[in-house]
Design a protein around this motif. Structure first.
Motif, PDB file in Angstrom:
ATOM      1  N   TYR A 178      -9.101  18.372   3.577  1.00  0.00           N
ATOM      2  CA  TYR A 178      -8.257  17.964   2.458  1.00  0.00           C
ATOM      3  C   TYR A 178      -6.861  17.556   2.934  1.00  0.00           C
ATOM      4  O   TYR A 178      -6.361  16.477   2.569  1.00  0.00           O
ATOM      5  CB  TYR A 178      -8.163  19.099   1.440  1.00  0.00           C
ATOM      6  CG  TYR A 178      -7.345  18.767   0.219  1.00  0.00           C
ATOM      7  CD1 TYR A 178      -7.912  18.081  -0.841  1.00  0.00           C
ATOM      8  CD2 TYR A 178      -6.007  19.132   0.134  1.00  0.00           C
ATOM      9  CE1 TYR A 178      -7.166  17.757  -1.970  1.00  0.00           C
ATOM     10  CE2 TYR A 178      -5.250  18.825  -0.984  1.00  0.00           C
ATOM     11  CZ  TYR A 178      -5.834  18.139  -2.035  1.00  0.00           C
ATOM     12  OH  TYR A 178      -5.087  17.822  -3.142  1.00  0.00           O
ATOM     13  N   PHE A 179      -6.242  18.398   3.730  1.00  0.00           N
ATOM     14  CA  PHE A 179      -4.883  18.086   4.189  1.00  0.00           C
ATOM     15  C   PHE A 179      -4.901  16.974   5.244  1.00  0.00           C
ATOM     16  O   PHE A 179      -3.974  16.159   5.294  1.00  0.00           O
ATOM     17  CB  PHE A 179      -4.207  19.349   4.726  1.00  0.00           C
ATOM     18  CG  PHE A 179      -3.801  20.305   3.641  1.00  0.00           C
ATOM     19  CD1 PHE A 179      -2.702  20.034   2.844  1.00  0.00           C
ATOM     20  CD2 PHE A 179      -4.529  21.455   3.404  1.00  0.00           C
ATOM     21  CE1 PHE A 179      -2.321  20.907   1.828  1.00  0.00           C
ATOM     22  CE2 PHE A 179      -4.164  22.333   2.400  1.00  0.00           C
ATOM     23  CZ  PHE A 179      -3.053  22.057   1.600  1.00  0.00           C
ATOM     24  N   GLN A 182      -4.988  13.770   3.262  1.00  0.00           N
ATOM     25  CA  GLN A 182      -3.685  13.386   2.718  1.00  0.00           C
ATOM     26  C   GLN A 182      -2.797  12.760   3.797  1.00  0.00           C
ATOM     27  O   GLN A 182      -2.147  11.730   3.559  1.00  0.00           O
ATOM     28  CB  GLN A 182      -2.996  14.615   2.109  1.00  0.00           C
ATOM     29  CG  GLN A 182      -3.747  15.271   0.970  1.00  0.00           C
ATOM     30  CD  GLN A 182      -3.694  14.456  -0.317  1.00  0.00           C
ATOM     31  OE1 GLN A 182      -3.052  13.418  -0.389  1.00  0.00           O
ATOM     32  NE2 GLN A 182      -4.402  14.907  -1.339  1.00  0.00           N
ATOM     33  N   TYR A 186      -1.482   8.739   4.064  1.00  0.00           N
ATOM     34  CA  TYR A 186      -0.046   8.458   4.210  1.00  0.00           C
ATOM     35  C   TYR A 186       0.217   7.619   5.458  1.00  0.00           C
ATOM     36  O   TYR A 186       0.992   6.650   5.422  1.00  0.00           O
ATOM     37  CB  TYR A 186       0.734   9.768   4.281  1.00  0.00           C
ATOM     38  CG  TYR A 186       2.225   9.583   4.467  1.00  0.00           C
ATOM     39  CD1 TYR A 186       3.020   9.171   3.398  1.00  0.00           C
ATOM     40  CD2 TYR A 186       2.833   9.814   5.698  1.00  0.00           C
ATOM     41  CE1 TYR A 186       4.381   8.988   3.562  1.00  0.00           C
ATOM     42  CE2 TYR A 186       4.195   9.632   5.869  1.00  0.00           C
ATOM     43  CZ  TYR A 186       4.962   9.219   4.793  1.00  0.00           C
ATOM     44  OH  TYR A 186       6.312   9.032   4.964  1.00  0.00           O
ATOM     45  N   GLY A 251       0.569  18.333  -4.697  1.00  0.00           N
ATOM     46  CA  GLY A 251       0.429  17.069  -3.984  1.00  0.00           C
ATOM     47  C   GLY A 251       1.169  15.934  -4.666  1.00  0.00           C
ATOM     48  O   GLY A 251       1.763  15.067  -3.997  1.00  0.00           O
ATOM     49  N   GLU A 252       1.163  15.899  -6.006  1.00  0.00           N
ATOM     50  CA  GLU A 252       1.895  14.860  -6.740  1.00  0.00           C
ATOM     51  C   GLU A 252       3.386  14.911  -6.425  1.00  0.00           C
ATOM     52  O   GLU A 252       4.030  13.875  -6.194  1.00  0.00           O
ATOM     53  CB  GLU A 252       1.681  15.038  -8.244  1.00  0.00           C
ATOM     54  CG  GLU A 252       0.315  14.591  -8.740  1.00  0.00           C
ATOM     55  CD  GLU A 252       0.204  14.730 -10.252  1.00  0.00           C
ATOM     56  OE1 GLU A 252       1.077  15.395 -10.852  1.00  0.00           O
ATOM     57  OE2 GLU A 252      -0.740  14.186 -10.834  1.00  0.00           O
ATOM     58  N   ARG A 255       4.097  13.703  -2.808  1.00  0.00           N
ATOM     59  CA  ARG A 255       3.978  12.239  -2.678  1.00  0.00           C
ATOM     60  C   ARG A 255       5.149  11.516  -3.329  1.00  0.00           C
ATOM     61  O   ARG A 255       5.665  10.527  -2.785  1.00  0.00           O
ATOM     62  CB  ARG A 255       2.657  11.776  -3.302  1.00  0.00           C
ATOM     63  CG  ARG A 255       1.435  12.081  -2.466  1.00  0.00           C
ATOM     64  CD  ARG A 255       0.232  11.326  -2.979  1.00  0.00           C
ATOM     65  NE  ARG A 255      -0.136  11.745  -4.317  1.00  0.00           N
ATOM     66  CZ  ARG A 255      -0.943  12.770  -4.609  1.00  0.00           C
ATOM     67  NH1 ARG A 255      -1.461  13.479  -3.616  1.00  0.00           N
ATOM     68  NH2 ARG A 255      -1.240  13.078  -5.859  1.00  0.00           N
ATOM     69  N   TRP A 273      -0.926   3.757  -2.478  1.00  0.00           N
ATOM     70  CA  TRP A 273      -1.236   4.997  -1.752  1.00  0.00           C
ATOM     71  C   TRP A 273      -1.289   6.189  -2.699  1.00  0.00           C
ATOM     72  O   TRP A 273      -2.219   7.020  -2.626  1.00  0.00           O
ATOM     73  CB  TRP A 273      -0.179   5.222  -0.668  1.00  0.00           C
ATOM     74  CG  TRP A 273      -0.059   6.640  -0.203  1.00  0.00           C
ATOM     75  CD1 TRP A 273      -1.002   7.385   0.417  1.00  0.00           C
ATOM     76  CD2 TRP A 273       1.086   7.503  -0.345  1.00  0.00           C
ATOM     77  NE1 TRP A 273      -0.538   8.659   0.684  1.00  0.00           N
ATOM     78  CE2 TRP A 273       0.751   8.750   0.222  1.00  0.00           C
ATOM     79  CE3 TRP A 273       2.358   7.322  -0.881  1.00  0.00           C
ATOM     80  CZ2 TRP A 273       1.646   9.820   0.267  1.00  0.00           C
ATOM     81  CZ3 TRP A 273       3.257   8.393  -0.839  1.00  0.00           C
ATOM     82  CH2 TRP A 273       2.894   9.619  -0.271  1.00  0.00           C
ATOM     83  N   ALA A 277      -4.580   8.441  -3.470  1.00  0.00           N
ATOM     84  CA  ALA A 277      -4.549   9.889  -3.251  1.00  0.00           C
ATOM     85  C   ALA A 277      -4.957  10.637  -4.517  1.00  0.00           C
ATOM     86  O   ALA A 277      -5.680  11.643  -4.456  1.00  0.00           O
ATOM     87  CB  ALA A 277      -3.154  10.323  -2.798  1.00  0.00           C
ATOM     88  N   GLU A 278      -4.516  10.161  -5.679  1.00  0.00           N
ATOM     89  CA  GLU A 278      -4.922  10.795  -6.934  1.00  0.00           C
ATOM     90  C   GLU A 278      -6.427  10.651  -7.164  1.00  0.00           C
ATOM     91  O   GLU A 278      -7.086  11.599  -7.602  1.00  0.00           O
ATOM     92  CB  GLU A 278      -4.145  10.178  -8.102  1.00  0.00           C
ATOM     93  CG  GLU A 278      -2.688  10.579  -8.162  1.00  0.00           C
ATOM     94  CD  GLU A 278      -1.999  10.036  -9.397  1.00  0.00           C
ATOM     95  OE1 GLU A 278      -2.694   9.398 -10.226  1.00  0.00           O
ATOM     96  OE2 GLU A 278      -0.782  10.246  -9.535  1.00  0.00           O
ATOM     97  N   GLU A 281      -8.196  13.150  -4.944  1.00  0.00           N
ATOM     98  CA  GLU A 281      -8.096  14.516  -5.458  1.00  0.00           C
ATOM     99  C   GLU A 281      -9.002  14.718  -6.666  1.00  0.00           C
ATOM    100  O   GLU A 281      -9.661  15.765  -6.792  1.00  0.00           O
ATOM    101  CB  GLU A 281      -6.643  14.806  -5.826  1.00  0.00           C
ATOM    102  CG  GLU A 281      -5.709  14.877  -4.633  1.00  0.00           C
ATOM    103  CD  GLU A 281      -4.248  14.907  -5.024  1.00  0.00           C
ATOM    104  OE1 GLU A 281      -3.403  15.222  -4.175  1.00  0.00           O
ATOM    105  OE2 GLU A 281      -3.943  14.594  -6.198  1.00  0.00           O
TER     106      GLU A 281
END
Length: 516
Positions: A178-179, A182, A186, A251-252, A255, A273, A277-278, A281
């Protein structure tokens, strides 16, 4: 002209109607042929008499998980405990197997050719839905190959034998993937990666992270404390949702801070991006919660924790159990349609402020979660029905038959639901149910691929061979580029597609009125 000329327009109209519906007629014929071949397989593999499914599976319950878990990887991997009966058939058993393979081959050819008709269908919605089903199937297949290979490698190297140890491993992989996902998105945004590449990487890695979260939750649901009462299972699913939403909320904020850190302005690439990402998730959340909710539903219906791996035989079930699961599947379909319509209403009638965007995203997650749960409930309902019909053959044959039936039924439902959606006010709701059918098809084939591929590797490579871990990655490396270049681009709706279809429908109706 003469009197015969008066009939010419009618003949031309009749010929035009025949030409317009030729593809539909051919598809119906192909679908009927596929169903008949699948039914032939079922008739061949279901004995006319013998023990009931409850009795047969009850005797097999201690060994429901197949042979490689007990150090016998070859041959038995693809078989059910009833194969001792099949092996006793001798030459007759070989003849049945030969006919089953022949019928399966013909059914596969019909299925492939039906796909060609669907991806070239006159209706753009049908074409879009077909490409989405294909994309979902291939992306799930590749994601499972990648995740399963990494998980099996770590299980072997770390000598993990217990269910608790495997659940901890699933959770650890979820956190890492997961990380890492992200950070990868990015870095790709900063490297000016194209939107197509962001979407491809995001889709596959989101599936991988979603599978890790899904199996983590499923592992927690079989803990002794949780198994005691189904209420604890529901509470656990709720707590998993709270944790995932807290993770998403954090996370929101990260970002948004990263996007504003440079010049205080969110650029187009940064917005793309953040959106990708949303989506990633949301994919993780719906995969985890939808699957775990399905497990709780089956726990409530049967009164026991049910196996969920593709290699596992189902617990003893009755027709009443299957009927209840079908009812839940229908309820999930209705909920999916309702949440999709609600989300569309919010987007169309409100300004996209921060608060409204949260409502839009929340209803989107609820829609995707119920659609995923619907897909999984439908998968296990079909499996239960097959074994209730006294299926007594290879496990892989059951999964292939299930996948083939699900695919044919889904494509036929896509045509029916698309016809209704084009003529009703609940267009977006029914479109999302169509997408859920694609999820069902994808996971149905994934389960068959999983058992078949593991059986092939175990038989030809063995437990200790490096080929067991390398071969899945090689296959994924071949399939993924083709999916990214030739399938995924077709899954994006064409701007103005529904408006154009509505316009064409109005024009056709006007021409018909004028002609009459």
């Amino acid at each position: 002209g003469g009197p015969g000329d008066l009939h010419a327009p009618r003949v031309n109209v009749a010929m035009a109607l025949v030409a317009a519906h030729t593809r539909r007629i051919l598809y119906v014929v192909l679908a009927a042929a596929t169903v008949s071949t699948t039914a032939a397989v079922v008739r061949q593999r279901v004995p006319p008499g013998g023990r009931t499914v409850n009795a047969r599976l009850a005797t097999a319950a201690p060994s429901a998980k197949l042979a490689w878990a007990h150090g016998e990887p070859k041959l038995k991997l693809l078989r059910t405990p009833a194969d001792s009966h099949a092996s006793a058939l001798g030459e007759d058993g070989e003849a049945h197997a030969a006919r089953a393979f022949a019928v399966s081959l013909m059914g596969g050819v019909l299925l492939v050719m039906s796909t060609f008709y669907l991806v070239n269908w006159p209706d753009p919605d049908v074409r879009l839905s077909t490409w989405q089903v294909l994309s979902m199937t291939v992306s799930i297949f590749c994601s499972v190959l990648i995740y399963g290979t990494v998980k099996d490698f770590l299980v072997d190297e770390l000598h993990i034998k217990t269910d608790k140890g495997k659940t901890l491993l699933h959770f650890s992989l979820f956190v890492v993937v997961y990380f890492a996902l992200q950070l990868m998105l990015y870095a790709m945004m900063k490297g000016k990666a194209k939107k197509k590449m962001l979407r491809s990487v995001g889709t596959i890695t989101a599936h991988v992270a979603g599978f890790a979260a899904m199996y983590s939750g499923a592992g927690l649901l079989i803990f002794p404390v949780v198994v005691e009462h189904w209420g604890w299972s529901l509470l656990l699913v709720f707590l998993m949702g709270v944790v995932l939403f807290a993770l998403v909320s954090g996370g929101e904020k990260v970002r948004e801070a990263a996007a504003l850190a440079d010049d205080g302005i969110v650029s187009i690439s940064e917005r793309e991006w953040m959106q990708e990402a949303e989506d990633v998730e949301d994919d993780v959340i719906c995969l985890c919660l939808g699957f775990c909710f399905m497990q709780v539903v089956r726990r409530i219906i049967t009164g026991n924790s049910n196996p969920f791996e593709a290699i596992d035989l189902p617990l003893p079930v009755t027709q009443a159990h299957a009927n209840w699961l079908l009812l839940v599947t229908i309820c999930m379909a209705v909920s999916t349609s309702a949440f999709a319509s609600l989300r569309h209403h919010i987007k169309a009638n409100t300004k996209h402020s921060g608060e409204q965007s949260r409502y839009i995203r929340l209803t989107g997650v609820a829609r995707d979660t119920t659609s995923t749960s619907m897909a999984w409930c439908a998968i296990f309902w079909v499996e239960w029905q097959i074994y209730i019909l006294e299926w007594d053959s290879l496990r892989i044959s059951c999964l292939l038959t299930q996948a083939l039936l699900s695919t044919v039924a889904s494509f036929l439902l896509i045509l029916v639901l698309d016809f209704i959606a084009d003529r009703s006010g609940n267009n977006m709701g029914l479109r999302r149910v169509i997408f859920a059918l694609g999820v069902m098809v994808g996971f149905s084939w994934e389960r068959a691929f999983d058992v078949a591929f593991k059986g092939y590797i175990a038989h030809y490579a063995g437990d200790d061979s490096w080929l067991r871990h390398v071969a899945p990655l090689v296959l994924a490396a071949i399939v993924l580029p083709a999916w990214s270049m030739y399938v995924l681009p077709h899954t994006a709706p064409v701007p103005g597609m529904h408006a154009a279809m509505t316009s064409r429908s109005v024009e056709a109706g006007a021409r018909a009125t004028f002609t009459s």
